[in-house]
Structure formats: C-alpha cells, structure tokens
Design a protein around this motif. Structure first.
Motif, PDB file in Angstrom:
ATOM      1  N   ARG A  23     -20.629  18.478  41.620  1.00 44.10           N
ATOM      2  CA  ARG A  23     -20.449  19.809  41.226  1.00 44.10           C
ATOM      3  C   ARG A  23     -19.469  20.111  40.837  1.00 44.10           C
ATOM      4  N   THR A  24     -19.452  21.022  39.863  1.00 43.25           N
ATOM      5  CA  THR A  24     -18.354  21.104  39.037  1.00 43.25           C
ATOM      6  C   THR A  24     -17.955  22.636  38.811  1.00 43.25           C
ATOM      7  N   ALA A  25     -16.763  23.109  38.700  1.00 48.72           N
ATOM      8  CA  ALA A  25     -16.572  24.468  38.532  1.00 48.72           C
ATOM      9  C   ALA A  25     -15.402  24.424  37.337  1.00 48.72           C
ATOM     10  N   PHE A  26     -15.730  25.533  36.455  1.00 47.76           N
ATOM     11  CA  PHE A  26     -14.700  25.718  35.374  1.00 47.76           C
ATOM     12  C   PHE A  26     -14.719  26.965  34.448  1.00 47.76           C
TER      13      PHE A  26
ATOM     14  N   CYS B 208     -27.249  18.173  40.470  1.00 46.59           N
ATOM     15  CA  CYS B 208     -26.054  18.512  39.340  1.00 46.59           C
ATOM     16  C   CYS B 208     -26.005  19.921  39.549  1.00 46.59           C
ATOM     17  N   GLU B 209     -24.777  20.255  39.898  1.00 48.64           N
ATOM     18  CA  GLU B 209     -24.517  21.537  40.217  1.00 48.64           C
ATOM     19  C   GLU B 209     -23.316  22.254  39.606  1.00 48.64           C
ATOM     20  N   SER B 210     -23.441  23.747  39.278  1.00 45.95           N
ATOM     21  CA  SER B 210     -22.385  24.203  38.824  1.00 45.95           C
ATOM     22  C   SER B 210     -21.985  25.503  39.537  1.00 45.95           C
ATOM     23  N   LEU B 211     -20.566  25.725  39.646  1.00 47.76           N
ATOM     24  CA  LEU B 211     -19.990  26.871  40.450  1.00 47.76           C
ATOM     25  C   LEU B 211     -19.351  27.771  39.463  1.00 47.76           C
ATOM     26  N   ASP B 212     -19.370  29.130  39.722  1.00 49.47           N
ATOM     27  CA  ASP B 212     -18.864  29.912  38.905  1.00 49.47           C
ATOM     28  C   ASP B 212     -17.166  30.113  38.674  1.00 49.47           C
ATOM     29  N   ALA B 213     -16.685  30.431  37.786  1.00 45.17           N
ATOM     30  CA  ALA B 213     -15.165  30.521  37.494  1.00 45.17           C
ATOM     31  C   ALA B 213     -15.002  31.419  36.685  1.00 45.17           C
ATOM     32  N   ILE B 214     -14.106  32.389  36.740  1.00 39.51           N
ATOM     33  CA  ILE B 214     -14.102  33.357  35.358  1.00 39.51           C
ATOM     34  C   ILE B 214     -12.857  33.039  34.492  1.00 39.51           C
TER      35      ILE B 214
ATOM     36  N   VAL C 116     -16.353  23.981  45.123  1.00 37.40           N
ATOM     37  CA  VAL C 116     -17.186  23.020  44.956  1.00 37.40           C
ATOM     38  C   VAL C 116     -17.532  22.154  46.367  1.00 37.40           C
ATOM     39  N   GLN C 117     -16.937  22.593  47.124  1.00 33.85           N
ATOM     40  CA  GLN C 117     -17.099  21.777  48.564  1.00 33.85           C
ATOM     41  C   GLN C 117     -18.609  22.297  49.129  1.00 33.85           C
ATOM     42  N   LYS C 118     -19.127  23.400  48.703  1.00 34.49           N
ATOM     43  CA  LYS C 118     -20.377  24.042  48.882  1.00 34.49           C
ATOM     44  C   LYS C 118     -21.402  23.919  47.627  1.00 34.49           C
ATOM     45  N   GLU C 119     -22.811  23.946  47.930  1.00 35.33           N
ATOM     46  CA  GLU C 119     -23.732  23.671  47.347  1.00 35.33           C
ATOM     47  C   GLU C 119     -23.590  24.858  46.077  1.00 35.33           C
TER      48      GLU C 119
ATOM     49  N   VAL D 187     -21.256   6.885  52.280  1.00 38.24           N
ATOM     50  CA  VAL D 187     -21.054   7.762  51.527  1.00 38.24           C
ATOM     51  C   VAL D 187     -19.847   7.781  50.824  1.00 38.24           C
ATOM     52  N   ILE D 188     -19.730   8.017  49.678  1.00 40.76           N
ATOM     53  CA  ILE D 188     -18.515   7.873  48.835  1.00 40.76           C
ATOM     54  C   ILE D 188     -18.167   9.401  48.303  1.00 40.76           C
ATOM     55  N   GLU D 189     -17.098  10.110  48.693  1.00 39.65           N
ATOM     56  CA  GLU D 189     -16.888  11.193  47.968  1.00 39.65           C
ATOM     57  C   GLU D 189     -15.564  11.746  47.591  1.00 39.65           C
ATOM     58  N   SER D 190     -15.669  12.316  46.716  1.00 42.09           N
ATOM     59  CA  SER D 190     -14.163  12.681  46.177  1.00 42.09           C
ATOM     60  C   SER D 190     -14.167  13.985  45.314  1.00 42.09           C
ATOM     61  N   ASP D 191     -12.852  14.896  45.594  1.00 46.24           N
ATOM     62  CA  ASP D 191     -12.618  15.810  44.585  1.00 46.24           C
ATOM     63  C   ASP D 191     -11.963  15.508  43.218  1.00 46.24           C
TER      64      ASP D 191
END
Ligand code: FES
Ligand code: FES
Lengths: 754, 157
Positions: free
Chosen positions: A474-477, A512-518, A321-324, A344-348
């Motif tokens: 960004r979310t990955a799950f 709003c972005e999603s990242l794959d996770a299996i 999630v650090q990348k687009e 810029v406010i950012e957090s994981d």
C-alpha cells in the motif's frame, strides 16, 4: 545488433532553410534527421501528447572538413550533448576532433526536446546511427564518382574516403559533391558491426570538458548581454499565497535599485508555468538586488495551504496505509493467503519531501524586445515547453519567442519546469530592459517542486514450506498532478507504475493498493521520481523476508523473481505504463533481471566475512527500463558515523553507448542516493518550508558519499535504455540493508537516523 | 544599512583592476557582475558549498562571503587565472579523470584542490576529505575528484 534501418526519412536541407535554423551557413552537405518520438512520462502533465514527426537534428559537413552536429538535448551532467553526436560520428567514421557540437534552440522542429525520464539515448540511438551511415555512404559515392571507380573499392577511414590503391579524399573536399547526390534509400545502408565501433561503447570524454575546468563554460547565470539588470523576488513563504501590503522605501533608497514592484502570485494549485510572484526587486547588479530585497517589508496573506504541516500529513498517510486502499493490481487472494501464512512480515516505510537543489539555482536571462518578441537564455531541460509557457504568459505567438539553452548546472528534474523563466520574461516586459533573474539558494530550497512525501505499508506472507505466498503493498503520496489540479486526489496509475504496479516477483496472491493524499505544496518529479520511495520499501522488506526465510538475500531475490519470463503487466494492470514505451518493445524480463543480480553477487565478493561494525547489503530494482542490482558495503563506528567504502552496481542498460558517462551516472547516482538516505529532508510548517540553505537542507559531501563505486555491465546487444535515474532506487535500500547487517537496526524511515 | 559606493583597486589574476561598488559587496558578485569573471560560481551565498572558491594570497577562500573592503592589496586568483601558461596540472588531472558531470561546481573544486596541494604536496585521504568537504558536488563526482587530486600530487599527469 542486426542492422535494421528504421523508418525515419532523412532529407536534404537547402542552404536557405539551414541558415534559418540558425547554424552558420556554408556550402557542403547538410542533412536533416527526423527523430519521431512518443512523448515522455510527463506528457500527461503538460498536454504535449501529439508526437512530433519533424526533423530534429542536423548534420553538416563544411568545405573545411568540420562536421557540425546540432544537439537537441539539454546537457545537465549526463554527457548527452556528447553521447548522441558520437553515435552519428561513429557510423560516419568522423574524426572526433573535427566535430563541433551546436546547441539547438527550443523549437518544435527539433521534435521533443524534453531531457527527462532517462530516455534520450534510448529514443535516438537507432535513427542517429542510420543518419551517420547515410552520410558515410554519400561521401563514398561522391569519391567513387570523382575517381570513376566502383564504390566497393572505397572505404571510409577517419574523415577520409580511401581507395584500394591508397589514394584518399577528405570529407571536407567531398562535402559539396556528396551534398548534390540523392539521398540513398534505406536498404542501401548498412550499419557497422558493433565490433567495429570506434566511439560507441568506448570511452569518450565530454565535449565541454576543457571549458569546464578553465571556467569558460557558460551556464545560465553566466550569460552577459548589454544593458542587463538583475532581479530577485521576495516570495510568500507559503507558495501561492498573496500579500496584504508592502513597504519598499528602504529598498528603493539603496543606490542602484531600479524598481520594486508587486508581481501578482498565482493561487495554488498553480501548475508548473505560473510565476510564484511576490515583490520583485530590480537593480544594477546582483548584490544590490539581494540587499534591497532584504530591506523590503511585506505583510503576507494566508493561502489555502496555510495550515499544511508535513509531519502531521505524514502521520495521517501512515494511518491510512494500515487499511485496505484502492486495489490497482490483484492476483489470487492476498487476504486469504495471509490468514493461512505461518509467518507474516510487515513494515511501514516513510520518506519525506525532498528538494532538487541543483548546484546551479534556477535562473534565466530574458530580453523582451520593442517589437513584442522575446529572447531567453536559460538552463532548461525542456526548451519547447518553456517557449510555450513564455509565449502564453506574454500573450504572444510561440514564433516570437526564442529559447537559447545554456549548459545546466545540474537539474534533477527542477529545470524542466518553466516557472522561473516565465518570471524573468514578465519582469523584462515590465521593466522594458533585459533581465537576469536569480533564484537565490533560499528561493530554491523554500520554493521548489518537492518530491512527494510518502507512507507505505508492505505485508508479505510465508507458508509452512517457506514459500512466499502473498504480497500486499500500500502506498500513499500526493500526486505530481496535484500541483496543477485540485482534482488530483492521490497517486495516478502512471505514478504507481514506478515501483508498485510493476512489482516483478512471482507470487500467487498479490494486492497493490493506493491511498489518497492531497498535494498542499508544489510537487514535482525528482531524479528517479516515485521509484525512490517504492524501491526503498520493496528493497528493504525483501531483506526482511530473506531473514525470516533464513535465506541469503540474493538467493531470496532470485527465488522471488521466479521463472524466466517476460511479465505481461498489461494483463495484470489496467492502463499499465511502461515508461511510455510499449511493453513488448522493452519487456520486464526476469531473466535479464536475474542476470544483474547474479553479476553483482559475483563481482562484489558477496558473503565474504566482515569484522564487527561492517556490513554488506543488497537490493535490485528495474526503473526507466534499466535493470540494476546493487551491493553496498558500510562501516558504522561507535558514534554511529556511517562510511560507505564500496558500492557495486551490476546493470543491464542494453548497449552501453558511452560507458564512462554511464559509470559517472552511477557514481553520481550513489552519491545522490547517499544524500537522500543519510541527509536530506524538507519539512513544512504552517505552509512554509523550514529549511532554507545547505546548512539545514543537508546533502552528501565527500565525507558522506561512497569512497569507491564499481559498475559492472551485463554484455548484450539489447536496445540502450536510460541510466540517469536507475542508480538511485536500489542504492538506498542496499545501504539500509548493509546498516542492518552492521548494527542490527532496521531502517524504515528516511533520512536514516541511527 | 545603506552604504555609499566606493572605489576599490584589486589585484586579480596578477592584474590591477579598479571597481566602484558598495564596500560590503562580496567579491563573488564583483567578479561576476563587474569584472566578467564568471568562472567563479554562486551556489549558496553563505560559505558552505564551495562553488565560489578563489585564492587570496594562495589560500582558498569563499568569495561569496568576502566583502570587497576586506581584500585591500591581497592577491586574488580565480579559475581564469590558475593556468597562466596553458592548463594547471590540477586542471590536467581533472581532464585525465574526466571528473566533471554538469561541471558547475568544478571551478570551486579545482581551486580548493590547488590550494590543498600547494600546502601539502602529498595529502592523505583524510587530508583530502578535510580540505574538500567544504565543496558540494550535487552530481556526485567525489570519487574522481579524490583520484584526480592523488594523480596531480604524484605527477601522474
Ligand atoms: S557560494 Fe560561496 S560557498 Fe557557496
Ligand atoms: S559536477 Fe555537477 S555539481 Fe559537481
């Protein structure tokens, strides 16, 4: 609410048909009520897309005056078994003490019965009111005929029709006559004015209350039928993996053990119906079965998830999630706006796997009969789905399967999956005897359908005028669908509509972005589903944004929500899913959103001064169509012990049908949130869950849960919406924000470790 | 270890009952499987959730971890036995507060609460927390449990 009879058509049921549907036959008035409804949020998982337009609920008045209502939803603690019948009872002016509630068996004739997705009241409120009003009118017509008077001289009062002159006739007496009348057309029906409600919006205790406090209420494991044997299953710690060999000599030597045998496991991804399988132990009683299971020796094989390590997986998601990611909602250019931002406010944000751990573990009684039919008694949220799954597993027709729904000792989504019932049915067939299958707590915690673990990254840009100009989320799950399909590589858009794509803030540049996770373990929906993860992240970052803007968190929220508008998500997001209902019917209305925020501010004495070690935190979230704002007060002592003296919820769930049960859902929702925020965590190593009971899978006890919870309703006459799940998502970040105020520590990972 | 069946005579809810089972059988399963007293619930099996709470000579015990062989002639009371003449005041307090949600944990909660009030007629918040923290409620009815106990203590019901 403007009386607006829906299009549903009531119909009369012949006595013969009624006996067939399983209620006690008697003369009197019997009506069927069709509650056509669209499917729930899980339809995409189960292939149950076809809307069923069939009679769902039956209302009967017997000659004795007893009113029987068949409740078609499963009771798991929300009070639904009470709330829906009381809507009918109110419109028909029934005496609640004369109302008997009968639990429906699982059958398509009741329409969709899946009690899930916080939608039961929402779907059935209007049709049930129309039904109640129809019955009342028919009883009035019958009385007017009997007295030879005009119907306008009659009214319904507490189970009687009363004439202007003072004479009256009871519902029981009128039932048969009313039953002979034609059903009035819908334009003859007038619904009550909301001011005249007797039960709706009033406090009515739950129907099963006395049975519960005296120990008489029947849950799944309490079912007794003749010749019952008890089964438990020894399972591979890695779900879906097989075994090399087993030795049952020690087990079968125990007196009372009937059989020890292998049930073939189903390889991952096995879906929601398949038995996990393993070594089945059948015995005369529970203790013997448990002891014998301990005595079975097994050499397990490895499956495809043997190397799954949830910790390593989390790190991998966090890196991703650090990348687009894949952009699912975009407005303006967030990248450009971030470059131009002055702050810029950012957090994981990280959330682990979680288990449902309902108080009553999964369990089922199955009786496979000699004629090939099968009868089930089980605590299930979705009896029709169970019926299909059992029929398929046994290779018989659905009509040969009867599902009796017991009370549910809580569920939280676990008991909508049919797997455990299928296991019981298969064992009963194999053993040729009725079987009670128990999942021990160890089975439950080690072999759940876990909540998706999740990593997120949120980045918010603020310009030189202190205005928020960009939002990147960004979310990955792993997707719930990953339990059933190897094709599901990451979040589906339906899943992203729970807290990511429905972001309500008025910001010019959004990504709003999603990242794959299996999925590498069974994943399932847990109370509030992905809103848990996304509500936590958004509610927390928004507090950081307020701090950066040097604004009060509530003023900051009101500013972010922006102008009064109904957000057209369908224009912003492809295939937007508004909890499976049309957005125009249940819009995301920022005016209503801001109302709950303002109400919680007012009621919670927001901004009052607090001594050292105390803090107040705020968050607001809309889920399952209900708007909730929450303020949590926290006390953190020198040893970092956390106490929650007070929680305020302000909510807009439309007309509150049963306010006491809504309050109960919010009290319980806060306690559930306290478990997730402070205690619970599932870890997986080498494909096996490391927690196995409440000594290491921790949940909130009286000492951890909020000491007081107040629920404040926005009063309106909007359509009712769900209340089972919406309390959880805002509670968790409000608690985290309160902890920040008390200690200066930002929480970005659950469970909270100070 | 394989233990042969034995006969036991127990005193449950003021009645003498005889059962035959392995001596290590936890009282919970004897109550549920053999005596048909299903008001006592299984939640964890390792004495940490409180669902299976019953009284032994008036003290709250976890029946999932109490072997039949350890009971002898001690008096056992279950949820079915607390309200001999109608409802027990604690049960009434539970009804007045509309405590239960799913209800599954509530037999155990009520048994713990009765035992507490029998020893301490006027418990403080800390006393209540201490006595009740062994009972999990996944539905989260703790707030109402606390007020029901207070109401029962002050005879408000
Ligand atoms: S079942 Fe005995 S304490 Fe949990
Ligand atoms: S009421 Fe459901 S677990 Fe306590």
């Amino acid at each position: 609410m403007k009386p607006n009879p829906s299009n549903n058509k009531l119909f009369k049921v012949s006595r013969r048909d009624f006996v067939k549907i399983g209620a006690l036959g008697s003369t009197g008035l019997i009506l069927g009520i069709p509650l056509g409804c669209k499917q729930d949020k899980n339809a995409f998982l189960t292939g149950r897309e076809d809307a069923v337009f069939a009679p769902n609920v039956y209302i009967t008045i017997l000659g004795t005056g007893e009113v029987q209502l068949i409740a078609h939803r499963s009771e798991m603690g929300t009070g639904i078994r009470t709330s829906l019948p009381l809507v009918m009872a109110d419109e028909m002016e029934a005496d609640w003490t004369k109302v008997k509630i009968i639990q429906a068996i699982g059958d398509v004739k009741y329409g969709d019965q899946n009690t899930d997705g916080s939608y039961s009241v929402r779907m059935f409120y209007q049709p049930l009111r129309v039904a109640g009003a129809t019955v009342k009118l028919m009883l009035m017509q019958a009385a007017a005929q009997e007295w030879q008077v005009d119907i306008s001289e009659c009214k319904a009062v507490n189970h009687e029709i009363v004439h202007n002159s003072g004479k009256s006739l009871g519902y029981g007496y009128l039932a048969e006559k009313a039953g002979a009348l034609p059903i009035p057309s819908e334009n003859e029906i007038t619904l009550k004015d909301s001011r005249d409600f007797k039960f709706i919006s009033k406090e009515t205790v739950i129907y099963d209350l006395e049975d519960i406090v005296t120990g008489k209420a029947v849950y799944g494991l309490d079912v007794q039928i003749p010749d019952l044997k008890v089964a438990v299953i020894k399972r591979n710690p890695e779900a879906g993996a097989g075994m090399k060999s087993f030795n049952s000599d020690m087990a079968t030597a125990i007196e009372g053990v009937s059989k020890v045998y292998k049930m073939e496991p189903t390889a991952f991804p096995m879906g929601y119906n398949a038995p996990l399988g393993g070594i089945v132990v059948v015995a005369n009683n529970t203790w013997t079965a448990i002891k014998a299971r301990n005595a079975v020796e097994v050499v397990w094989d490895k499956g495809i998830n043997a190397s799954y390590d949830s910790n390593a997986f989390m790190q991998q998601m966090q890196r991703s999630v650090q990348k687009e990611g894949q952009i699912k909602r975009q407005l303006g250019s967030a990248t450009k706006a971030l470059k131009e931002a002055t702050k810029v406010i950012e957090s994981d944000f990280l959330v682990p796997h979680l288990a449902h751990s309902p108080m009553e573990t999964p369990c089922a009684v199955a009786r496979h009969n000699a004629d090939g039919t099968c009868e089930i008694w089980a605590p299930v949220q979705s009896p029709q789905w169970v019926r299909q799954a059992v029929a398929a597993a046994l290779g018989i027709e659905e009509s040969q399967v009867t599902i009796n729904v017991t009370l549910l000792g809580s569920a939280f989504g676990r008991k909508s999956k049919p797997d455990f019932v299928v296991e019981a049915a298969l064992i009963s067939k194999e053993m040729n005897t009725p079987i009670k299958l128990l999942w021990t707590r160890e089975d439950d915690i080690q072999h759940d359908f876990y909540h998706s673990n999740c990593a997120q990254h949120i980045k918010v840009g603020i310009d030189k005028n202190n205005k928020v100009t960009s939002w990147v989320h960004r979310t990955a799950f792993p997707s719930i669908s990953g339990t059933a399909s190897a094709e599901a590589k990451g979040p589906s858009s339906d899943e992203l509509c729970m807290g990511v794509l429905d972001m309500p803030f008025e910001i010019e540049n959004v990504s709003c972005e999603s990242l794959d996770a299996i999925a590498q373990i069974r994943i399932g929906w847990l109370r509030s589903v992905h809103n848990i993860n996304h509500g936590f992240a958004i509610g927390s970052i928004v507090d950081q944004v307020a701090q950066a803007r040097e604004m009060d968190p509530i003023d900051n929220m009101l500013d972010l929500l922006g102008s009064d508008r109904k957000i057209d998500f369908t224009a912003l997001v492809e295939g937007f899913n508004n909890y499976n209902v049309k957005l125009e019917d249940y819009p995301c209305d920022t005016h209503r959103f801001k109302q709950v925020v303002q109400l919680v501010k007012e009621k919670s004495e927001w901004g009052k001064s607090l001594p050292k070690g105390k803090g107040m935190g705020f968050a607001a979230h809309r889920s399952f169509l209900t708007y909730v704002a929450c303020v949590v007060e926290v006390e953190v002592d020198d040893n970092n012990n956390i106490k929650i003296p007070m929680v305020h919820f302000a909510i807009d769930c439309g007309v509150p049908v049963n306010p006491d049960r809504i309050r109960a859902q919010f009290e319980g929702g806060a306690a559930f949130g306290a478990s997730l925020a402070l205690k619970s965590e599932i870890n997986v190593k080498n494909g096996a869950v490391t927690e196995d009971n409440f000594n290491n899978y921790l949940v909130a006890r009286m000492t951890d849960a909020p000491i007081n919870t107040a629920v404040h309703f926005v009063e309106n006459e909007e359509k009712p919406t769900g209340v089972g799940e919406p309390p959880v998502p805002p509670f968790i970040p409000a608690l985290c924000n309160a902890i920040f105020m008390a200690t200066g520590k930002r929480i970005t990972r659950l469970p909270i470790r100070l | 270890m394989i233990l042969p069946m034995e006969k036991f005579t127990l005193n449950i809810n003021d009645q003498k009952v005889s059962i035959e089972c392995a001596p290590d059988t936890p009282l919970l399963w004897a109550l549920r499987d053999q005596l048909g007293l299903t008001g006592t619930k299984y939640g964890c099996g390792i004495a940490i959730c409180g669902s299976c709470t019953v009284h032994m000579d008036g003290t709250a015990v976890r029946s999932c971890s109490l072997p039949i062989s350890a009971i002898n002639d001690k008096a056992i009371t279950t949820i079915e036995g607390v309200g001999k003449d109608g409802l027990h005041p604690v049960q009434k307090a539970w009804i007045a507060e509309n405590v239960p949600q799913c209800g599954f944990c509530q037999s155990g909660q009520i048994m713990s609460a009765i035992a507490l009030l029998e020893q301490n007629g006027n418990p403080s918040d800390a006393d209540i927390e201490q006595a009740m923290s062994g009972n999990i409620c996944r539905c989260g009815t703790y707030i109402r449990i606390r007020s029901a106990i207070k109401n029962a203590a002050t005879n408000k019901v």
